[in-house]
Design a protein around this motif. Sequence first.
Motif, PDB file in Angstrom:
ATOM      1  N   LEU A   1       0.826  -1.215   0.000  1.00  0.00           N
ATOM      2  CA  LEU A   1       0.000   0.000   0.000  1.00  0.00           C
ATOM      3  C   LEU A   1       0.857   1.260   0.000  1.00  0.00           C
ATOM      4  CD1 LEU A   1      -2.851  -1.016   2.452  1.00  0.00           C
ATOM      5  CD2 LEU A   1      -3.139  -0.316   0.068  1.00  0.00           C
TER       6      LEU A   1
ATOM      7  N   MET B   1      -2.606   0.632  -5.922  1.00  0.00           N
ATOM      8  CA  MET B   1      -3.410  -0.145  -6.870  1.00  0.00           C
ATOM      9  C   MET B   1      -2.937  -1.600  -6.907  1.00  0.00           C
ATOM     10  SD  MET B   1      -5.558   2.069  -7.552  1.00  0.00           S
ATOM     11  CE  MET B   1      -6.550   1.407  -8.860  1.00  0.00           C
TER      12      MET B   1
ATOM     13  N   MET C   1      -4.099  -3.927  -4.034  1.00  0.00           N
ATOM     14  CA  MET C   1      -5.427  -4.543  -4.105  1.00  0.00           C
ATOM     15  C   MET C   1      -5.313  -6.004  -4.540  1.00  0.00           C
ATOM     16  SD  MET C   1      -7.332  -2.320  -2.969  1.00  0.00           S
ATOM     17  CE  MET C   1      -7.155  -0.605  -2.612  1.00  0.00           C
ATOM     18  N   THR C   2      -4.396  -6.286  -5.442  1.00  0.00           N
ATOM     19  CA  THR C   2      -4.172  -7.668  -5.874  1.00  0.00           C
ATOM     20  C   THR C   2      -3.644  -8.493  -4.707  1.00  0.00           C
ATOM     21  OG1 THR C   2      -3.706  -6.941  -8.118  1.00  0.00           O
ATOM     22  CG2 THR C   2      -2.919  -9.127  -7.510  1.00  0.00           C
TER      23      THR C   2
ATOM     24  N   ILE D   1      -4.099  -7.964  -1.529  1.00  0.00           N
ATOM     25  CA  ILE D   1      -5.189  -8.151  -0.566  1.00  0.00           C
ATOM     26  C   ILE D   1      -6.147  -9.232  -1.051  1.00  0.00           C
ATOM     27  CG2 ILE D   1      -7.210  -7.060   0.497  1.00  0.00           C
ATOM     28  CD1 ILE D   1      -5.544  -4.412   0.462  1.00  0.00           C
ATOM     29  N   SER D   2      -6.451  -9.220  -2.344  1.00  0.00           N
ATOM     30  CA  SER D   2      -7.414 -10.189  -2.876  1.00  0.00           C
ATOM     31  C   SER D   2      -6.878 -11.621  -2.833  1.00  0.00           C
ATOM     32  CB  SER D   2      -7.836  -9.811  -4.295  1.00  0.00           C
ATOM     33  OG  SER D   2      -6.754  -9.966  -5.187  1.00  0.00           O
TER      34      SER D   2
ATOM     35  N   GLN E   1     -14.468  -7.453   0.724  1.00  0.00           N
ATOM     36  CA  GLN E   1     -15.104  -6.195   0.305  1.00  0.00           C
ATOM     37  C   GLN E   1     -14.977  -5.129   1.382  1.00  0.00           C
ATOM     38  OE1 GLN E   1     -19.052  -7.470  -0.767  1.00  0.00           O
ATOM     39  NE2 GLN E   1     -18.442  -7.969  -2.863  1.00  0.00           N
TER      40      GLN E   1
ATOM     41  N   MET F   1     -11.337  -3.872   1.317  1.00  0.00           N
ATOM     42  CA  MET F   1     -11.123  -3.057   0.111  1.00  0.00           C
ATOM     43  C   MET F   1     -11.781  -1.685   0.262  1.00  0.00           C
ATOM     44  SD  MET F   1      -9.312  -4.730  -2.128  1.00  0.00           S
ATOM     45  CE  MET F   1      -9.190  -6.059  -3.279  1.00  0.00           C
TER      46      MET F   1
ATOM     47  N   VAL G   1      -9.760   0.473   2.657  1.00  0.00           N
ATOM     48  CA  VAL G   1      -8.515   0.920   2.022  1.00  0.00           C
ATOM     49  C   VAL G   1      -8.793   2.065   1.058  1.00  0.00           C
ATOM     50  CG1 VAL G   1      -6.716   0.220   0.383  1.00  0.00           C
ATOM     51  CG2 VAL G   1      -7.256  -1.235   2.345  1.00  0.00           C
ATOM     52  N   MET G   2      -9.858   1.932   0.268  1.00  0.00           N
ATOM     53  CA  MET G   2     -10.163   2.937  -0.758  1.00  0.00           C
ATOM     54  C   MET G   2     -10.743   4.227  -0.167  1.00  0.00           C
ATOM     55  SD  MET G   2      -9.310   1.537  -3.649  1.00  0.00           S
ATOM     56  CE  MET G   2     -10.202   2.331  -4.955  1.00  0.00           C
TER      57      MET G   2
END
Length: 83
Positions: free
Chosen positions: A25, A30, A33-34, A36-37, A47, A50, A53-54
Amino acid sequence: MNPIIAVLKENNVSDAQITEVFEALTQNPMAAMTTISQLGLPQDQLQQVMAEVMQNPGLIKEAVDELGLDFSKVEAAKSQYQP
């Protein structure tokens, strides 16, 4: 405890993986995010993380501070994505 870290710990994400997420992060939000997923979180909690974070960069700073990482890298990364 930071709510993002709390959700990760509830799902048995290791301290090393948590540090890796927040280092990602700080370097490239960006791409993080991968990362984290790929942690294997249940969809509803993924969700939630995410969204936090956003929508709440203050929580990122709080977590980075809690983990002893360098928040100035977050600021530098953010400036790369702003027009």
